[in-house]
Design a protein around this motif. Structure first.
Motif, short mmCIF file in Angstrom:
data_model
loop_
_atom_site.label_atom_id
_atom_site.label_comp_id
_atom_site.label_asym_id
_atom_site.label_seq_id
_atom_site.Cartn_x
_atom_site.Cartn_y
_atom_site.Cartn_z
N ASP A 125 0.82 -1.22 0.00
CA ASP A 125 0.00 0.00 0.00
C ASP A 125 0.85 1.26 0.00
OD1 ASP A 125 0.89 -0.49 2.57
OD2 ASP A 125 -0.85 0.38 3.53
N ASN A 126 2.06 1.20 0.57
CA ASN A 126 2.91 2.40 0.64
C ASN A 126 4.33 1.96 0.98
OD1 ASN A 126 0.96 2.98 3.54
ND2 ASN A 126 2.96 2.04 3.61
N GLY A 127 5.21 2.92 1.15
CA GLY A 127 6.59 2.60 1.49
C GLY A 127 6.72 2.07 2.90
N ALA A 128 7.93 1.64 3.25
CA ALA A 128 8.19 1.07 4.57
C ALA A 128 7.91 2.08 5.68
CB ALA A 128 9.63 0.60 4.66
N SER A 185 4.48 11.91 0.84
CA SER A 185 4.03 11.77 -0.54
C SER A 185 5.17 11.91 -1.55
CB SER A 185 2.92 12.78 -0.84
OG SER A 185 1.76 12.44 -0.10
N PHE A 186 6.41 11.85 -1.06
CA PHE A 186 7.54 11.66 -1.96
C PHE A 186 7.49 10.20 -2.44
CE2 PHE A 186 8.70 15.51 0.10
CZ PHE A 186 9.59 16.18 -0.73
N GLU A 187 8.30 9.85 -3.44
CA GLU A 187 8.19 8.53 -4.05
C GLU A 187 8.40 7.39 -3.05
OE1 GLU A 187 7.62 8.08 -8.00
OE2 GLU A 187 6.52 9.52 -6.76
N GLY A 188 9.22 7.62 -2.02
CA GLY A 188 9.43 6.59 -1.01
C GLY A 188 8.18 6.23 -0.24
N GLY A 189 7.19 7.09 -0.26
CA GLY A 189 5.95 6.82 0.45
C GLY A 189 4.80 6.45 -0.44
N THR A 190 4.93 6.70 -1.76
CA THR A 190 3.79 6.48 -2.66
C THR A 190 4.08 5.51 -3.79
OG1 THR A 190 4.38 8.35 -4.08
CG2 THR A 190 2.90 8.80 -2.24
N CYS A 191 5.33 5.33 -4.17
CA CYS A 191 5.64 4.50 -5.34
C CYS A 191 5.98 3.08 -4.91
CB CYS A 191 6.81 5.10 -6.12
SG CYS A 191 7.21 4.14 -7.60
N THR A 262 -3.65 13.37 -14.23
CA THR A 262 -3.18 13.96 -12.97
C THR A 262 -3.54 13.05 -11.81
OG1 THR A 262 -3.66 16.15 -13.91
CG2 THR A 262 -3.18 16.05 -11.55
N LEU A 263 -2.61 12.92 -10.86
CA LEU A 263 -2.84 12.14 -9.65
C LEU A 263 -2.51 12.98 -8.43
CD1 LEU A 263 -1.34 8.67 -10.66
CD2 LEU A 263 -3.74 9.12 -10.10
N TYR A 264 -3.20 12.72 -7.32
CA TYR A 264 -3.03 13.50 -6.10
C TYR A 264 -2.81 12.56 -4.91
CZ TYR A 264 -5.48 16.93 -9.03
OH TYR A 264 -5.87 17.75 -10.06
N TRP A 265 -2.03 13.05 -3.93
CA TRP A 265 -1.83 12.31 -2.68
C TRP A 265 -1.88 13.28 -1.50
CZ3 TRP A 265 0.99 11.56 -7.07
CH2 TRP A 265 1.06 10.25 -7.61
N GLU A 266 -2.33 12.76 -0.36
CA GLU A 266 -2.23 13.49 0.90
C GLU A 266 -2.35 12.49 2.04
OE1 GLU A 266 -3.04 15.46 4.57
OE2 GLU A 266 -4.34 13.99 3.62
N HIS A 267 -1.42 12.59 2.99
CA HIS A 267 -1.50 11.73 4.17
C HIS A 267 -0.85 12.46 5.34
CE1 HIS A 267 -1.96 8.26 6.63
NE2 HIS A 267 -0.67 8.03 6.73
N GLU A 268 -1.67 12.83 6.31
CA GLU A 268 -1.18 13.52 7.51
C GLU A 268 -0.28 14.70 7.17
OE1 GLU A 268 0.43 10.87 10.41
OE2 GLU A 268 -1.33 9.57 10.41
N GLY A 269 -0.66 15.46 6.18
CA GLY A 269 0.09 16.67 5.83
C GLY A 269 1.08 16.49 4.70
N GLY A 270 1.58 15.29 4.49
CA GLY A 270 2.45 15.03 3.35
C GLY A 270 1.60 15.01 2.09
N ARG A 271 2.01 15.70 1.04
CA ARG A 271 1.12 15.87 -0.11
C ARG A 271 1.92 15.90 -1.42
NH1 ARG A 271 2.47 20.42 2.44
NH2 ARG A 271 2.67 22.38 1.29
N ALA A 272 1.20 15.63 -2.51
CA ALA A 272 1.86 15.63 -3.82
C ALA A 272 0.82 15.70 -4.93
CB ALA A 272 2.72 14.39 -4.00
N VAL A 273 1.27 16.20 -6.08
CA VAL A 273 0.49 16.18 -7.32
C VAL A 273 1.43 15.71 -8.42
CG1 VAL A 273 -0.85 17.50 -9.00
CG2 VAL A 273 -0.89 18.17 -6.58
N ARG A 274 0.97 14.77 -9.23
CA ARG A 274 1.75 14.35 -10.39
C ARG A 274 0.94 14.61 -11.64
NH1 ARG A 274 5.45 9.05 -11.80
NH2 ARG A 274 5.60 9.49 -14.03
N GLN A 275 1.56 15.27 -12.62
CA GLN A 275 0.94 15.57 -13.90
C GLN A 275 1.95 15.23 -14.98
OE1 GLN A 275 -0.03 19.76 -14.78
NE2 GLN A 275 -2.09 19.07 -15.34
N GLY A 276 1.73 14.10 -15.65
CA GLY A 276 2.73 13.63 -16.61
C GLY A 276 4.01 13.29 -15.88
N ASP A 277 5.13 13.84 -16.34
CA ASP A 277 6.42 13.61 -15.68
C ASP A 277 6.70 14.63 -14.59
OD1 ASP A 277 7.15 11.36 -17.16
OD2 ASP A 277 7.90 12.60 -18.81
#
Length: 327
Positions: A125-128, A185-191, A262-277
Protein backbone atom coordinates in the motif's frame (compact mmCIF):
# COMPACT_ATOMS: atom_id res chain seq x y z
CA UNK A 1 -10.22 -21.63 -3.56
CA UNK A 2 -11.41 -25.23 -3.24
CA UNK A 3 -14.92 -23.97 -2.54
CA UNK A 4 -15.07 -21.38 -5.31
CA UNK A 5 -13.54 -23.70 -7.89
CA UNK A 6 -16.50 -26.08 -7.72
CA UNK A 7 -18.31 -24.10 -10.44
CA UNK A 8 -17.38 -21.92 -13.41
CA UNK A 9 -18.33 -18.58 -11.85
CA UNK A 10 -15.55 -15.99 -11.42
CA UNK A 11 -14.47 -15.29 -7.85
CA UNK A 12 -12.55 -12.53 -6.08
CA UNK A 13 -10.20 -12.90 -3.13
CA UNK A 14 -8.55 -10.09 -1.18
CA UNK A 15 -5.60 -11.47 0.78
CA UNK A 16 -3.91 -9.33 3.44
CA UNK A 17 -1.10 -11.19 5.16
CA UNK A 18 0.55 -9.83 8.29
CA UNK A 19 2.36 -6.90 6.73
CA UNK A 20 6.12 -6.22 7.07
CA UNK A 21 5.36 -3.37 9.44
CA UNK A 22 5.22 -2.92 13.20
CA UNK A 23 4.93 -4.88 15.38
CA UNK A 24 7.77 -7.06 14.15
CA UNK A 25 6.47 -10.59 14.72
CA UNK A 26 7.71 -13.69 12.92
CA UNK A 27 8.32 -17.39 13.45
CA UNK A 28 11.73 -18.39 14.85
CA UNK A 29 12.53 -20.62 11.87
CA UNK A 30 11.95 -17.72 9.47
CA UNK A 31 13.96 -15.26 11.57
CA UNK A 32 16.90 -17.68 11.73
CA UNK A 33 17.35 -17.43 7.95
CA UNK A 34 18.25 -13.74 8.24
CA UNK A 35 20.08 -13.53 11.60
CA UNK A 36 23.32 -12.35 9.94
CA UNK A 37 21.93 -10.76 6.76
CA UNK A 38 21.80 -7.18 8.05
CA UNK A 39 24.88 -7.05 10.28
CA UNK A 40 26.53 -4.54 7.93
CA UNK A 41 23.75 -1.99 8.52
CA UNK A 42 21.41 0.22 6.55
CA UNK A 43 24.08 2.13 4.59
CA UNK A 44 25.41 -1.06 3.02
CA UNK A 45 21.89 -2.40 2.42
CA UNK A 46 20.86 0.78 0.60
CA UNK A 47 23.92 0.64 -1.68
CA UNK A 48 23.50 -3.10 -2.38
CA UNK A 49 19.83 -2.76 -3.27
CA UNK A 50 20.53 0.17 -5.55
CA UNK A 51 23.31 -1.67 -7.41
CA UNK A 52 21.15 -4.78 -7.76
CA UNK A 53 18.27 -2.77 -9.24
CA UNK A 54 20.66 -1.18 -11.72
CA UNK A 55 22.04 -4.61 -12.68
CA UNK A 56 18.51 -5.94 -13.19
CA UNK A 57 17.72 -2.88 -15.34
CA UNK A 58 14.85 -1.95 -13.04
CA UNK A 59 16.27 1.57 -12.84
CA UNK A 60 18.52 3.73 -14.99
CA UNK A 61 21.39 5.25 -12.95
CA UNK A 62 21.50 8.21 -15.33
CA UNK A 63 18.04 9.38 -14.27
CA UNK A 64 17.75 7.56 -10.95
CA UNK A 65 20.47 8.73 -8.59
CA UNK A 66 20.77 7.32 -5.07
CA UNK A 67 20.10 10.09 -2.53
CA UNK A 68 21.42 10.00 1.00
CA UNK A 69 19.47 8.09 3.64
CA UNK A 70 16.47 10.31 4.40
CA UNK A 71 16.82 9.72 8.15
CA UNK A 72 20.18 11.48 8.23
CA UNK A 73 21.49 8.59 10.36
CA UNK A 74 24.76 6.76 9.81
CA UNK A 75 25.33 3.09 10.67
CA UNK A 76 28.78 4.02 11.96
CA UNK A 77 27.13 6.17 14.64
CA UNK A 78 24.59 3.51 15.66
CA UNK A 79 25.10 2.37 19.27
CA UNK A 80 22.67 -0.59 19.14
CA UNK A 81 23.84 -2.47 16.07
CA UNK A 82 22.84 -5.95 17.29
CA UNK A 83 19.33 -4.84 18.18
CA UNK A 84 18.93 -2.92 14.94
CA UNK A 85 20.11 -5.75 12.71
CA UNK A 86 17.87 -8.17 14.64
CA UNK A 87 14.86 -5.95 13.99
CA UNK A 88 15.55 -5.91 10.27
CA UNK A 89 15.97 -9.71 10.31
CA UNK A 90 12.44 -10.06 11.70
CA UNK A 91 11.17 -7.65 9.04
CA UNK A 92 12.71 -9.88 6.36
CA UNK A 93 11.23 -12.97 8.00
CA UNK A 94 7.77 -11.41 7.76
CA UNK A 95 8.26 -10.90 4.01
CA UNK A 96 9.51 -14.48 3.73
CA UNK A 97 6.36 -15.84 5.41
CA UNK A 98 4.20 -13.68 3.15
CA UNK A 99 5.99 -15.13 0.11
CA UNK A 100 5.33 -18.63 1.40
CA UNK A 101 1.63 -17.77 1.70
CA UNK A 102 1.45 -16.46 -1.86
CA UNK A 103 3.14 -19.67 -2.98
CA UNK A 104 0.44 -21.73 -1.26
CA UNK A 105 -2.26 -19.76 -3.10
CA UNK A 106 -0.57 -20.29 -6.47
CA UNK A 107 -0.12 -24.00 -5.75
CA UNK A 108 -3.83 -24.37 -4.94
CA UNK A 109 -4.87 -22.43 -8.06
CA UNK A 110 -2.81 -24.84 -10.15
CA UNK A 111 -4.25 -27.88 -8.37
CA UNK A 112 -7.79 -26.69 -9.10
CA UNK A 113 -7.08 -25.78 -12.73
CA UNK A 114 -7.75 -22.08 -12.14
CA UNK A 115 -4.22 -20.70 -12.33
CA UNK A 116 -4.02 -19.97 -16.06
CA UNK A 117 -7.18 -17.86 -16.01
CA UNK A 118 -6.65 -16.13 -12.66
CA UNK A 119 -5.43 -12.54 -12.51
CA UNK A 120 -3.13 -11.95 -9.54
CA UNK A 121 -2.37 -8.39 -8.40
CA UNK A 122 0.40 -8.18 -5.82
CA UNK A 123 1.34 -4.85 -4.28
CA UNK A 124 2.11 -2.95 -1.10
CA UNK A 125 0.00 0.00 0.00
CA UNK A 126 2.91 2.40 0.64
CA UNK A 127 6.59 2.60 1.49
CA UNK A 128 8.19 1.07 4.57
CA UNK A 129 7.14 2.42 7.97
CA UNK A 130 9.59 4.71 9.83
CA UNK A 131 7.43 4.92 12.96
CA UNK A 132 9.10 4.14 16.25
CA UNK A 133 9.13 5.17 19.88
CA UNK A 134 5.44 5.38 20.68
CA UNK A 135 4.41 4.30 24.17
CA UNK A 136 1.53 1.86 24.75
CA UNK A 137 -1.85 3.39 24.02
CA UNK A 138 -3.95 4.09 20.93
CA UNK A 139 -3.16 1.00 18.82
CA UNK A 140 -0.16 -0.24 20.84
CA UNK A 141 -1.09 -2.53 23.74
CA UNK A 142 0.80 -2.91 27.01
CA UNK A 143 -0.30 -6.49 27.72
CA UNK A 144 -1.15 -9.68 25.87
CA UNK A 145 -4.55 -11.33 26.28
CA UNK A 146 -3.21 -13.45 29.16
CA UNK A 147 -1.88 -10.29 30.92
CA UNK A 148 1.74 -11.01 29.96
CA UNK A 149 3.50 -7.61 29.67
CA UNK A 150 4.62 -6.62 26.19
CA UNK A 151 8.23 -5.50 25.88
CA UNK A 152 8.46 -2.41 23.68
CA UNK A 153 11.81 -2.00 21.94
CA UNK A 154 12.94 -5.49 22.96
CA UNK A 155 16.59 -6.46 22.57
CA UNK A 156 15.48 -9.67 20.83
CA UNK A 157 12.43 -8.80 18.67
CA UNK A 158 10.07 -11.22 16.97
CA UNK A 159 8.18 -13.04 19.73
CA UNK A 160 4.51 -12.27 20.37
CA UNK A 161 5.30 -10.51 23.67
CA UNK A 162 7.59 -7.97 21.95
CA UNK A 163 6.74 -4.79 20.06
CA UNK A 164 9.47 -3.48 17.79
CA UNK A 165 9.75 -1.54 14.54
CA UNK A 166 12.52 -0.90 12.02
CA UNK A 167 12.62 2.90 12.32
CA UNK A 168 13.45 5.60 9.78
CA UNK A 169 17.00 4.58 8.82
CA UNK A 170 16.04 1.03 7.84
CA UNK A 171 12.83 2.30 6.21
CA UNK A 172 14.87 4.59 3.98
CA UNK A 173 17.13 1.68 3.03
CA UNK A 174 14.13 -0.57 2.33
CA UNK A 175 12.70 2.14 0.05
CA UNK A 176 15.86 2.42 -2.03
CA UNK A 177 16.38 4.33 -4.22
CA UNK A 178 13.59 6.75 -3.25
CA UNK A 179 13.47 9.43 -0.58
CA UNK A 180 11.39 9.14 2.60
CA UNK A 181 8.82 6.51 3.57
CA UNK A 182 5.24 5.74 4.59
CA UNK A 183 3.11 8.82 5.35
CA UNK A 184 5.07 11.11 3.04
CA UNK A 185 4.03 11.77 -0.54
CA UNK A 186 7.54 11.66 -1.96
CA UNK A 187 8.19 8.53 -4.05
CA UNK A 188 9.43 6.59 -1.01
CA UNK A 189 5.95 6.82 0.45
CA UNK A 190 3.79 6.48 -2.66
CA UNK A 191 5.64 4.50 -5.34
CA UNK A 192 5.35 0.74 -4.96
CA UNK A 193 5.67 -1.93 -7.64
CA UNK A 194 2.60 -3.78 -8.85
CA UNK A 195 3.16 -7.36 -10.00
CA UNK A 196 0.42 -8.67 -12.29
CA UNK A 197 0.20 -12.32 -13.36
CA UNK A 198 -2.44 -13.59 -15.82
CA UNK A 199 -1.18 -16.42 -18.09
CA UNK A 200 -4.26 -16.49 -20.33
CA UNK A 201 -4.72 -12.75 -20.67
CA UNK A 202 -1.21 -11.29 -20.71
CA UNK A 203 0.71 -13.81 -22.81
CA UNK A 204 2.29 -11.12 -24.98
CA UNK A 205 3.40 -9.12 -21.94
CA UNK A 206 4.62 -11.96 -19.75
CA UNK A 207 7.88 -11.25 -17.85
CA UNK A 208 8.08 -7.64 -19.05
CA UNK A 209 8.51 -4.40 -17.15
CA UNK A 210 5.73 -1.86 -17.67
CA UNK A 211 6.77 1.63 -16.56
CA UNK A 212 3.31 3.11 -16.88
CA UNK A 213 1.81 4.87 -13.86
CA UNK A 214 -1.25 3.52 -12.11
CA UNK A 215 -2.80 3.95 -8.67
CA UNK A 216 -4.41 1.69 -6.09
CA UNK A 217 -7.75 3.30 -7.02
CA UNK A 218 -7.44 1.54 -10.40
CA UNK A 219 -7.68 -1.98 -8.94
CA UNK A 220 -11.46 -1.82 -8.40
CA UNK A 221 -12.44 -0.73 -11.94
CA UNK A 222 -9.96 -3.24 -13.39
CA UNK A 223 -11.49 -6.13 -11.45
CA UNK A 224 -14.98 -4.95 -12.36
CA UNK A 225 -14.03 -4.90 -16.04
CA UNK A 226 -12.61 -8.42 -15.80
CA UNK A 227 -15.83 -9.67 -14.20
CA UNK A 228 -18.13 -7.60 -16.48
CA UNK A 229 -19.62 -6.06 -13.33
CA UNK A 230 -21.23 -2.58 -13.42
CA UNK A 231 -20.39 0.00 -10.77
CA UNK A 232 -23.51 0.41 -8.59
CA UNK A 233 -25.04 3.84 -7.97
CA UNK A 234 -25.93 2.73 -4.46
CA UNK A 235 -25.30 -0.13 -2.03
CA UNK A 236 -27.89 -1.05 0.62
CA UNK A 237 -29.63 2.27 0.04
CA UNK A 238 -26.44 4.34 0.38
CA UNK A 239 -25.20 6.35 -2.59
CA UNK A 240 -21.73 5.32 -3.75
CA UNK A 241 -18.84 7.73 -4.13
CA UNK A 242 -17.47 8.88 -7.47
CA UNK A 243 -15.28 6.19 -9.05
CA UNK A 244 -11.94 7.93 -9.66
CA UNK A 245 -9.98 4.87 -10.75
CA UNK A 246 -9.43 3.75 -14.34
CA UNK A 247 -9.27 0.28 -15.85
CA UNK A 248 -5.60 -0.80 -15.96
CA UNK A 249 -5.98 -3.44 -18.69
CA UNK A 250 -5.12 -1.19 -21.67
CA UNK A 251 -1.97 -0.11 -19.82
CA UNK A 252 -1.04 -3.67 -18.82
CA UNK A 253 -1.50 -4.88 -22.40
CA UNK A 254 0.67 -2.08 -23.80
CA UNK A 255 -2.18 -0.50 -25.74
CA UNK A 256 -1.59 2.86 -24.05
CA UNK A 257 1.34 4.36 -22.14
CA UNK A 258 -0.69 6.41 -19.68
CA UNK A 259 -4.18 6.33 -18.17
CA UNK A 260 -4.01 9.23 -15.70
CA UNK A 261 -3.57 12.88 -16.60
CA UNK A 262 -3.18 13.96 -12.97
CA UNK A 263 -2.84 12.14 -9.65
CA UNK A 264 -3.03 13.50 -6.10
CA UNK A 265 -1.83 12.31 -2.68
CA UNK A 266 -2.23 13.49 0.90
CA UNK A 267 -1.50 11.73 4.17
CA UNK A 268 -1.18 13.52 7.51
CA UNK A 269 0.09 16.67 5.83
CA UNK A 270 2.45 15.03 3.35
CA UNK A 271 1.12 15.87 -0.11
CA UNK A 272 1.86 15.63 -3.82
CA UNK A 273 0.49 16.18 -7.32
CA UNK A 274 1.75 14.35 -10.39
CA UNK A 275 0.94 15.57 -13.90
CA UNK A 276 2.73 13.63 -16.61
CA UNK A 277 6.42 13.61 -15.68
CA UNK A 278 6.06 16.66 -13.43
CA UNK A 279 5.51 16.24 -9.72
CA UNK A 280 5.27 18.60 -6.77
CA UNK A 281 5.90 17.05 -3.35
CA UNK A 282 5.95 18.51 0.14
CA UNK A 283 6.40 17.46 3.74
CA UNK A 284 3.87 18.64 6.32
CA UNK A 285 3.85 22.45 6.64
CA UNK A 286 6.70 22.74 4.12
CA UNK A 287 6.80 24.43 0.72
CA UNK A 288 6.31 22.53 -2.52
CA UNK A 289 9.33 21.03 -4.22
CA UNK A 290 9.17 20.47 -7.99
CA UNK A 291 10.65 17.54 -9.89
CA UNK A 292 10.79 16.21 -13.43
CA UNK A 293 10.54 12.46 -12.84
CA UNK A 294 11.64 11.58 -16.36
CA UNK A 295 15.02 13.16 -15.62
CA UNK A 296 15.07 12.82 -11.84
CA UNK A 297 13.26 9.67 -10.74
CA UNK A 298 14.36 9.98 -7.10
CA UNK A 299 13.25 13.60 -6.55
CA UNK A 300 16.80 14.76 -5.86
CA UNK A 301 16.84 18.04 -7.82
CA UNK A 302 14.25 20.60 -6.69
CA UNK A 303 13.24 22.80 -9.66
CA UNK A 304 10.70 24.97 -7.82
CA UNK A 305 12.84 28.11 -7.94
CA UNK A 306 13.61 27.61 -11.64
CA UNK A 307 9.97 27.00 -12.65
CA UNK A 308 7.74 28.91 -10.21
CA UNK A 309 4.87 29.15 -12.72
CA UNK A 310 4.76 25.35 -12.96
CA UNK A 311 4.52 25.09 -9.19
CA UNK A 312 1.74 27.68 -9.15
CA UNK A 313 -0.23 25.88 -11.86
CA UNK A 314 0.03 22.52 -10.10
CA UNK A 315 -0.77 24.04 -6.70
CA UNK A 316 -3.98 25.42 -8.17
CA UNK A 317 -4.92 21.89 -9.21
CA UNK A 318 -4.13 20.73 -5.68
CA UNK A 319 -6.39 23.37 -4.13
CA UNK A 320 -9.33 22.31 -6.31
CA UNK A 321 -8.81 18.63 -5.50
CA UNK A 322 -8.28 19.19 -1.78
CA UNK A 323 -11.54 21.09 -1.47
CA UNK A 324 -13.39 18.31 -3.26
CA UNK A 325 -12.05 15.63 -0.92
CA UNK A 326 -12.00 17.87 2.18
CA UNK A 327 -8.24 17.75 2.71
Amino acid sequence: IDQFSKDANPFFLYVAHTAPHWPLHARPEDIAKYKDTYKDGWDVLREKRYKRMVALKLIDPATCKLPANSSGKSWADCTEKDKESASMAVHAAMVDRLDQGVGQIIKKLKETGRYENTVIFFMSDNGASPERGYLPGFDRPAFMRDSTPIVHGAEHPGAQNTWNSIGAAWASAVNSPFRFWKKESFEGGTCTPLIVNWPNGLKENHSTINRGVGHVIDILPTCMSLANAPYPSEVNGLKTDQLDGINLLPLLKGEVTSIHETLYWEHEGGRAVRQGDWKISALKNKAWELFNLAEDRTESNDLSVKYPDKVKQMDELWQIWSKRVNK
